[in-house]
Design an enzyme around this catalytic site. Structure first.
Site, PDB file in Angstrom:
ATOM      1  N   ASP A   6      -3.102 -18.174   0.978  1.00 43.95           N
ATOM      2  CA  ASP A   6      -4.055 -18.760   0.185  1.00 43.95           C
ATOM      3  C   ASP A   6      -4.866 -19.982   1.049  1.00 43.95           C
ATOM      4  O   ASP A   6      -6.115 -20.133   0.758  1.00 43.95           O
ATOM      5  CB  ASP A   6      -3.586 -19.153  -1.249  1.00 43.95           C
ATOM      6  CG  ASP A   6      -2.361 -20.041  -1.055  1.00 43.95           C
ATOM      7  OD1 ASP A   6      -1.750 -20.004  -0.104  1.00 43.95           O
ATOM      8  OD2 ASP A   6      -1.851 -20.644  -2.052  1.00 43.95           O
ATOM      9  N   ASP A  13      -6.332  -6.851   4.674  1.00 42.41           N
ATOM     10  CA  ASP A  13      -7.487  -6.050   4.012  1.00 42.41           C
ATOM     11  C   ASP A  13      -8.335  -7.073   3.229  1.00 42.41           C
ATOM     12  O   ASP A  13      -9.752  -7.247   3.640  1.00 42.41           O
ATOM     13  CB  ASP A  13      -6.950  -5.215   2.884  1.00 42.41           C
ATOM     14  CG  ASP A  13      -8.220  -4.443   2.402  1.00 42.41           C
ATOM     15  OD1 ASP A  13      -9.115  -4.200   2.926  1.00 42.41           O
ATOM     16  OD2 ASP A  13      -7.955  -4.045   0.946  1.00 42.41           O
ATOM     17  N   ASP A  15     -12.137  -8.791   5.014  1.00 42.68           N
ATOM     18  CA  ASP A  15     -13.397  -8.654   4.494  1.00 42.68           C
ATOM     19  C   ASP A  15     -14.245 -10.238   4.333  1.00 42.68           C
ATOM     20  O   ASP A  15     -15.325 -10.390   4.315  1.00 42.68           O
ATOM     21  CB  ASP A  15     -13.394  -8.306   3.057  1.00 42.68           C
ATOM     22  CG  ASP A  15     -13.570  -6.638   3.040  1.00 42.68           C
ATOM     23  OD1 ASP A  15     -13.383  -6.007   3.849  1.00 42.68           O
ATOM     24  OD2 ASP A  15     -14.341  -6.166   1.975  1.00 42.68           O
ATOM     25  N   LYS A  58       2.736 -15.269   2.496  1.00 42.30           N
ATOM     26  CA  LYS A  58       3.088 -15.955   1.380  1.00 42.30           C
ATOM     27  C   LYS A  58       4.661 -16.069   1.122  1.00 42.30           C
ATOM     28  O   LYS A  58       5.149 -15.584  -0.001  1.00 42.30           O
ATOM     29  CB  LYS A  58       2.426 -14.985   0.154  1.00 42.30           C
ATOM     30  CG  LYS A  58       2.197 -15.586  -1.256  1.00 42.30           C
ATOM     31  CD  LYS A  58       1.439 -16.817  -1.453  1.00 42.30           C
ATOM     32  CE  LYS A  58       1.484 -17.375  -2.754  1.00 42.30           C
ATOM     33  NZ  LYS A  58       0.684 -18.613  -2.915  1.00 42.30           N
ATOM     34  N   TYR A  61       1.008  -1.088  -0.089  1.00 42.29           N
ATOM     35  CA  TYR A  61       0.006  -0.007   0.003  1.00 42.29           C
ATOM     36  C   TYR A  61       0.882   1.265   0.226  1.00 42.29           C
ATOM     37  O   TYR A  61       0.420   2.435  -0.574  1.00 42.29           O
ATOM     38  CB  TYR A  61      -0.846   0.116   1.072  1.00 42.29           C
ATOM     39  CG  TYR A  61      -2.280  -0.793   0.950  1.00 42.29           C
ATOM     40  CD1 TYR A  61      -2.349  -1.955   0.513  1.00 42.29           C
ATOM     41  CD2 TYR A  61      -3.266  -0.110   1.682  1.00 42.29           C
ATOM     42  CE1 TYR A  61      -3.523  -2.739   0.557  1.00 42.29           C
ATOM     43  CE2 TYR A  61      -4.425  -1.012   1.345  1.00 42.29           C
ATOM     44  CZ  TYR A  61      -4.618  -1.911   1.102  1.00 42.29           C
ATOM     45  OH  TYR A  61      -5.588  -2.619   0.999  1.00 42.29           O
TER      46      TYR A  61
HETATM   47  C1  IPM Z   1     -10.240  -0.994   4.743  1.00 43.31           C
HETATM   48  C2  IPM Z   1     -10.485  -0.255   3.444  1.00 43.31           C
HETATM   49  C3  IPM Z   1      -9.165   0.537   3.068  1.00 43.31           C
HETATM   50  C4  IPM Z   1      -8.195  -0.361   2.689  1.00 43.31           C
HETATM   51  C5  IPM Z   1      -9.389   1.289   1.674  1.00 43.31           C
HETATM   52  C6  IPM Z   1     -10.891   2.063   1.732  1.00 43.31           C
HETATM   53  C7  IPM Z   1      -8.361   2.183   1.418  1.00 43.31           C
HETATM   54  O1  IPM Z   1     -10.652  -1.281   2.326  1.00 43.31           O
HETATM   55  O2  IPM Z   1      -9.963  -0.431   5.802  1.00 43.31           O
HETATM   56  O3  IPM Z   1     -10.166  -2.302   4.751  1.00 43.31           O
HETATM   57  O4  IPM Z   1      -7.859  -0.968   1.749  1.00 43.31           O
HETATM   58  O5  IPM Z   1      -7.406  -0.607   3.777  1.00 43.31           O
HETATM   59 MN    MN Z   2     -11.140  -3.326   3.048  1.00 43.52          MN
END
Ligand code: IPM
Ligand code: MN
Length: 364
Positions: A226, A251, A255, A194, A145
């Site tokens: 993975d 990240d 999710d 990884k 990032y």
């Molecule tokens: C998160 C979000 C952020 C990230 C984005 C919006 C920059 O997806 O906090 O998980 O990728 O870290």
């Molecule tokens: Mn995110």
């Protein structure tokens, strides 16, 4: 305790879920005799359209002055976002700079689903078993990032580069925090990486393995990212404890964890630096349901619990907030996105009703 807090409501559902979070904050302020001074400041896509900057300098000053920051999600519908030049969009021009400014390397993302709430999950109840309780810890200010980027102009894109870099210190500090958390919970630590392909993956594993030697009482496991993605769906409870992840893998898998819980609305988070921290839901601003009073405020209220716990070291306040939210669900109430076919209409809660119920429990 007296504290100054900057409040960045953000875009989309941001203001309405932040409002519920603040209701809970105020109740705890009165209940425990704290004094919180709130300073609202604009941040995100709305801030770009109002001030030409998604993280205006007035907001930076408010955050600098504050002891801690409450941040809502940011982002507007695609047609609005596409009017903002790439490098001025809130992800790049607000969120990453906020993280860098306070060096919030330590991101807590809890994945909690008690067995009584197994029906929230798209996974079978037997897979949720005795319940999921994983603290995902994501490194937040390093890796791909924040590496150098090479981009040719959009009109003649031939190639591009995202550099991924981690230093020893960057890995060590987040690893230590993760091991301390695992020790506190008397739980397993699973290190995700990884290492079979990436140099940074091998380095990450090497550094974390060395840190592990300082915590002989913590059970340590190492897993390729993975495989971790696969195992998380097949048997998530094997990870109960702490999972340590680098920035991008964290990240993605956090999710996925929201998917396991059945809703991203169940994903609060805290982003901690050594001097200051901020709290935010781990999800986006859901502009499609904004201003309809139907977003789930759990992630924001949970982030307020984190504010007490991580930013102010007020553990009792934090644990009362968590219990109150689980009590609401335990009583059979559901937020809109979690309601099923068999949820009675009078058990489906709007954003503000959920907040009100949490408040009622905290003040009874
Ligand atoms: C998160 C979000 C952020 C990230 C984005 C919006 C920059 O997806 O906090 O998980 O990728 O870290
Ligand atoms: Mn995110």
């Amino acid at each position: 305790m007296k504290k100054r807090i900057a409040v960045l409501e953000g875009d989309g559902i941001g203001p309405e879920i932040v409002r519920e979070g603040l209701k809970v904050l105020k109740v705890m302020e009165t209940k425990y005799g704290h004094e919180f001074f709130l300073e609202f400041a604009s941040f995100g896509a709305g801030a770009y359209f109002a001030h030409g900057d998604a993280f205006p300098k007035e907001t930076k000053a408010a955050c600098d002055r504050a002891d801690a920051i409450i941040k809502g999600p940011v982002g507007l519908p695609v047609d609005q976002m596409s009017k903002i030049p790439q490098h001025k969009r809130p992800e790049i021009a607000a969120i990453l700079p906020l993280r860098k400014r306070y060096d919030t390397f330590l991101n807590y993302r809890p994945v909690r689903l008690p067995k009584e709430l197994a029906s929230f999950s798209p996974l079978k109840p037997e897979i949720i078993g005795e319940g999921v309780d994983i603290m995902m810890i994501r490194e937040l200010v390093g890796g791909i990032y924040f590496g150098q980027k090479v981009e040719s102009p959009a009109t003649k894109m031939m190639y591009s580069i995202d550099e991924c870099k981690y230093t020893d210190e960057e890995v060590r500090r987040v690893a230590h925090a993760a091991f301390r958390e695992a020790r506190r919970r008397k739980a397993l630590l699973t290190n995700v990486h990884k290492a079979n392909v990436l140099a940074t993956g091998r380095f990450w594993e090497f550094v974390v393995e060395n840190v592990a030697k300082e915590y002989p009482d913590v059970e340590y496991r190492s897993i390729l990212v993975d495989n971790a993605a696969f195992q998380l769906v097949k048997n998530p409870t094997q990870f109960n404890g702490v999972m340590l992840l680098e920035n991008m893998q964290g990240d993605i898998l956090t999710d996925q964890a929201g998917g396991i819980l059945g809703s991203l609305g169940l994903m609060p988070s805290a982003c901690m630096g050594l001097k200051k921290g901020y709290v935010e839901p781990a999800h986006g601003s859901a502009p499609d349901i904004a201003n309809q009073n139907k977003a789930n405020p759990y992630s924001m209220i949970g982030s307020i619990a984190f504010l007490f716990d991580e930013c102010f070291d007020l553990k009792k306040e934090a644990s009362e907030i968590w219990s109150a939210m689980f009590e609401v669900f335990g009583n059979g109430y559901r937020t809109v996105e979690l309601a099923g076919k068999d949820t009675p209409k009078n058990r489906i809660l709007s954003t503000s009703e959920f907040g009100d119920m949490v408040v009622a429990i905290l003040t009874r």
